[in-house]
Design a protein around this motif. Structure first.
Motif, short mmCIF file in Angstrom:
data_model
loop_
_atom_site.label_atom_id
_atom_site.label_comp_id
_atom_site.label_asym_id
_atom_site.label_seq_id
_atom_site.Cartn_x
_atom_site.Cartn_y
_atom_site.Cartn_z
N GLN A 38 0.85 -1.18 0.00
CA GLN A 38 0.00 0.00 0.00
C GLN A 38 0.88 1.23 0.00
O GLN A 38 1.59 1.49 0.97
CB GLN A 38 -0.92 0.00 1.21
CG GLN A 38 -1.94 1.12 1.20
CD GLN A 38 -3.03 0.93 2.24
OE1 GLN A 38 -2.87 0.17 3.21
NE2 GLN A 38 -4.15 1.60 2.06
N ALA A 39 0.83 1.95 -1.11
CA ALA A 39 1.58 3.19 -1.24
C ALA A 39 0.78 4.31 -0.59
O ALA A 39 -0.45 4.21 -0.44
CB ALA A 39 1.83 3.49 -2.71
N PRO A 40 1.46 5.40 -0.21
CA PRO A 40 0.76 6.52 0.43
C PRO A 40 -0.40 7.03 -0.40
O PRO A 40 -0.24 7.32 -1.59
CB PRO A 40 1.86 7.58 0.57
CG PRO A 40 3.11 6.80 0.62
CD PRO A 40 2.91 5.62 -0.29
N GLY A 41 -1.58 7.08 0.20
CA GLY A 41 -2.74 7.61 -0.49
C GLY A 41 -3.37 6.68 -1.50
O GLY A 41 -4.28 7.09 -2.23
N LYS A 42 -2.91 5.43 -1.53
CA LYS A 42 -3.44 4.48 -2.52
C LYS A 42 -3.99 3.24 -1.82
O LYS A 42 -3.76 3.01 -0.65
CB LYS A 42 -2.35 4.10 -3.52
CG LYS A 42 -1.87 5.26 -4.36
CD LYS A 42 -0.93 4.80 -5.45
CE LYS A 42 -0.51 5.97 -6.33
NZ LYS A 42 0.41 5.53 -7.43
N GLU A 43 -4.71 2.45 -2.59
CA GLU A 43 -5.27 1.22 -2.06
C GLU A 43 -4.20 0.13 -1.93
O GLU A 43 -3.18 0.17 -2.61
CB GLU A 43 -6.41 0.73 -2.96
CG GLU A 43 -7.61 1.65 -3.02
CD GLU A 43 -8.73 1.09 -3.86
OE1 GLU A 43 -9.84 1.65 -3.81
OE2 GLU A 43 -8.50 0.08 -4.56
N ARG A 44 -4.48 -0.82 -1.09
CA ARG A 44 -3.61 -1.98 -0.95
C ARG A 44 -3.78 -2.86 -2.18
O ARG A 44 -4.91 -3.17 -2.59
CB ARG A 44 -3.97 -2.75 0.31
CG ARG A 44 -3.00 -3.85 0.66
CD ARG A 44 -3.38 -4.50 1.98
NE ARG A 44 -3.43 -3.54 3.08
CZ ARG A 44 -3.64 -3.90 4.33
NH1 ARG A 44 -3.84 -5.17 4.66
NH2 ARG A 44 -3.68 -2.98 5.28
N VAL A 45 -2.66 -3.27 -2.78
CA VAL A 45 -2.71 -4.05 -4.00
C VAL A 45 -1.83 -5.30 -3.88
O VAL A 45 -0.88 -5.35 -3.11
CB VAL A 45 -2.26 -3.23 -5.23
CG1 VAL A 45 -3.22 -2.08 -5.48
CG2 VAL A 45 -0.83 -2.72 -5.07
N PHE A 46 -2.18 -6.28 -4.67
CA PHE A 46 -1.48 -7.54 -4.70
C PHE A 46 -0.10 -7.40 -5.33
O PHE A 46 0.08 -6.68 -6.32
CB PHE A 46 -2.31 -8.57 -5.48
CG PHE A 46 -1.61 -9.86 -5.74
CD1 PHE A 46 -1.11 -10.15 -7.00
CD2 PHE A 46 -1.47 -10.80 -4.73
CE1 PHE A 46 -0.49 -11.36 -7.25
CE2 PHE A 46 -0.84 -12.01 -4.97
CZ PHE A 46 -0.33 -12.29 -6.24
N VAL A 47 0.87 -8.13 -4.77
CA VAL A 47 2.21 -8.14 -5.33
C VAL A 47 2.58 -9.55 -5.80
O VAL A 47 2.96 -9.75 -6.95
CB VAL A 47 3.25 -7.65 -4.30
CG1 VAL A 47 4.66 -7.76 -4.86
CG2 VAL A 47 2.95 -6.23 -3.87
N ALA A 48 2.50 -10.51 -4.88
CA ALA A 48 2.90 -11.88 -5.21
C ALA A 48 2.30 -12.82 -4.18
O ALA A 48 1.91 -12.41 -3.09
CB ALA A 48 4.43 -12.02 -5.22
N ALA A 49 2.26 -14.10 -4.56
CA ALA A 49 1.77 -15.12 -3.64
C ALA A 49 2.45 -16.43 -3.94
O ALA A 49 2.95 -16.64 -5.07
CB ALA A 49 0.25 -15.28 -3.74
#
Length: 124
Positions: A38-49
């Motif tokens: 989650q970057a500042p001011g942005k939504e939490r997003v998927f990276v890897a699993a």
């Protein structure tokens, strides 16, 4: 299940960092561990699993730069991040899923347990 994420820090663009996510508790019921950011001011997003079987999943923006791996003996998942750029700056969270639905591993709702997050800052 408890998750402990660590390894964040400040790195220059082009550098590398390795994040760790140590799982404890009833880990035998978990199918996969994922990393989100989650970057500042942005939504939490998927990276890897990664599934405990070893199958991996990545968002397109990190393919070829990030590598997710696991050490089943230590119940730990790693995220090796290379060729970092300022756009990778974010709080990184690891999460555990008890679902076998691999088609949903990029969705936060499929994860039941979340770690506390570790901050990665990439300077230009």
């Amino acid at each position: 299940v408890q998750l402990q994420a660590c390894g964040g820090g400040l790195v220059q663009a082009g550098g590398s960092l390795r994040l760790s996510c140590a799982a404890s508790g009833r880990t035998a019921s978990m199918y996969a561990i994922g990393w989100f950011r989650q970057a500042p001011g942005k939504e939490r997003v998927f990276v890897a699993a990664i599934r405990w079987s070893g199958t991996t999943y990545y968002v397109d923006s990190v393919k070829g730069r990030f590598t997710i791996s696991r050490d089943n003996t230590k119940n730990t998942v790693y995220l090796l991040m290379s060729s970092l750029n300022p756009e990778d700056t974010a709080v990184y969270y690891c999460a555990a899923s008890d679902s076998p639905r691999e088609e949903a591993y990029h969705r936060s709702y499929i994860y039941t347990y979340w770690g506390q997050g570790t901050l990665v800052t990439v300077s230009s």
